[in-house]
Design an enzyme around this catalytic site. Structure first.
Site, mmCIF file in Angstrom:
data_model
loop_
_atom_site.group_PDB
_atom_site.id
_atom_site.type_symbol
_atom_site.label_atom_id
_atom_site.label_comp_id
_atom_site.label_asym_id
_atom_site.label_seq_id
_atom_site.Cartn_x
_atom_site.Cartn_y
_atom_site.Cartn_z
ATOM 1 N N MET A 73 0.831 -1.202 0.000
ATOM 2 C CA MET A 73 0.000 0.000 0.000
ATOM 3 C C MET A 73 0.870 1.259 0.000
ATOM 4 S SD MET A 73 -3.003 1.220 2.657
ATOM 5 C CE MET A 73 -4.040 -0.216 2.404
ATOM 6 N N TRP A 91 2.313 1.720 -3.369
ATOM 7 C CA TRP A 91 1.282 2.171 -4.301
ATOM 8 C C TRP A 91 1.132 3.691 -4.255
ATOM 9 C CZ3 TRP A 91 -3.682 4.094 -2.563
ATOM 10 C CH2 TRP A 91 -4.471 4.538 -3.617
ATOM 11 N N HIS A 92 1.205 4.275 -3.069
ATOM 12 C CA HIS A 92 1.095 5.720 -2.972
ATOM 13 C C HIS A 92 2.264 6.411 -3.675
ATOM 14 C CE1 HIS A 92 -1.868 5.023 0.368
ATOM 15 N NE2 HIS A 92 -2.417 6.062 -0.221
ATOM 16 N N GLY A 93 3.422 5.788 -3.667
ATOM 17 C CA GLY A 93 4.574 6.384 -4.330
ATOM 18 C C GLY A 93 5.869 5.788 -3.807
#
Length: 405
Positions: free
Chosen positions: A331, A334-336
């Site tokens: 996760m 996924w954000h960066g």
């Protein structure tokens, strides 16, 4: 051609609702005008991804064709074969465009970012979900037209909530009775107005009026606390940013759900009073629920099953702890691909592991521990502050303080 930014201003809502009226009249009389909804979606996609954003529109079209080929190809393949390697390969291929876009800054290949477009993450979550549920057999067959409607459902295309194919199919196939539809429209209107209050009033106060002012004081006091940059201004920033993040995103999600309701679709809610949570696990059952439930079902549970099936770790508690780390690490990525997003993910994994240890302790010694409204209030207070600190990490403000000059 002018571009529209979804849910950005009142004029957008006027255009949205006025152009939806024929579809709403059809639903009122018990008929879904799929041809009109298809034309309406195409028009709004063109207004959103056309003009100066034409390259995003081209990427969207190519992406949709690519994912449709993967899903239909696997749907046809798995009726006669069940090779795990093929399934894994298709999941990887489905997630590959998103992974390349997210990795582009880290590998210093900015051209990879050109593969992206607004909403690529949420479309990827939908496609991976369909492939996985085809593998499980919970989805028996995929209709190309329905899959496209599911993937390109405009109210949720850019930032969710993340719906499920089977749930969406139920709403798409069965037109609600008139009384049920009127109830749904009433709920949709209430959610849209609530979204206005959240995003354009409360979110504006915290995000536009307060946040820049507090951020200025944070930078002005960056030498505080023995040069660490920690200060009371940073504490204020933590709370202001956390509240802005909630009201802005929750407002946007309310718009998406509300407009979905006008179209006769019960898109799942994304937030359920998350700051009332009594522990961090409760928080993730209330915050960005469609995303957290997606990760629970398609990362946490599947990783847990894989580890237990292959007996990689024997202790069930250690299996769940490892699964939490994997779940939130993914996760975070996924954000960066930056340190603060990754630390944000690891922070929440650690918090949930500690929370589970505490819950097991309470189970063993429950009768010896006080449990009343004061302890519940204390739990809410502790959880709120832990979450706000995680949002401070997520904001990147610590990166600004410590690593930029």
């Amino acid at each position: 051609m002018p571009n529209l930014s979804p849910y950005a201003d009142p004029q957008y809502f006027v255009l949205l609702v006025v152009t939806l009226l024929p579809a709403m009249v059809g639903l009122y009389y018990g008929k879904r005008l799929r041809w009109y909804e298809t034309l309406w979606t195409a028009a709004f996609l063109l207004l959103t991804f056309g003009g100066v954003k034409w390259h995003q529109g081209v990427m969207l079209v190519g992406y949709v064709v690519y994912q449709l080929a993967l899903v239909l190809g696997y749907d046809r393949y798995r009726k006669h074969h069940n090779q795990t390697a093929v399934f894994i390969s298709l999941v990887v291929l489905s997630a590959l465009p998103l992974a390349l876009v997210k990795l582009s800054p880290a590998v210093h290949l900015p051209k990879l970012a050109l593969l992206g477009f607004l909403g690529i993450s949420y479309l990827t979550f939908k496609t991976v979900q369909v492939i996985m549920e085809l593998r499980d057999g919970t989805i028996k067959q995929v209709s190309p037209f329905l899959f496209l409607r599911f993937l390109l459902f405009f109210p949720t295309i850019t930032s969710g909530p993340i719906d499920r194919y089977r749930r969406f199919q139920q709403d798409d196939v069965a037109v609600p009775a008139r009384a049920d539809y009127l109830t749904l429209v009433n709920q949709g209107i209430i959610r849209i107005f609530q979204g206005f209050v959240y995003k354009f009033i409360i979110g504006y106060v915290f995000g536009t009026l307060m946040l820049p002012h507090v951020a200025h004081h944070v930078l002005a006091n960056r030498g505080a606390f023995f040069g660490t940059g920690l200060s009371w201004s940073l504490v204020a920033y933590m709370y202001v940013y956390s509240l802005y993040l909630f009201f802005d995103f929750a407002g946007y999600s309310l718009f998406a759900v509300g407009v979905s309701n006008l179209m006769g679709v019960k898109t799942p809610m994304n937030f359920n009073a998350p700051f009332k949570s009594q522990n961090i696990k409760d928080f993730w059952n209330r915050w960005h629920m469609s995303l957290s439930f997606w990760f629970r079902d398609f990362v946490f549970m599947r990783f847990t099953f894989f580890v237990m099936k292959h007996r990689l770790v024997k202790n069930r508690i250690r299996v769940s702890q490892l699964a939490y780390l994997v779940n939130f690490l993914i996760m975070g990525f996924w954000h960066g691909v930056t340190w603060y997003y990754i630390v944000y993910g690891l922070f929440h994994a650690t918090a949930i592991i500690i929370n589970d240890i505490w819950l097991r302790f309470k189970k063993r010694h429950g009768t010896q521990l006080p449990h009343n409204r004061w302890t519940q209030a204390l739990a809410v207070c502790i959880t709120f502050n832990v979450v706000c600190f995680s949002f401070l990490i997520f904001s990147g403000e610590l990166n600004t303080l410590w690593f930029t000059h």
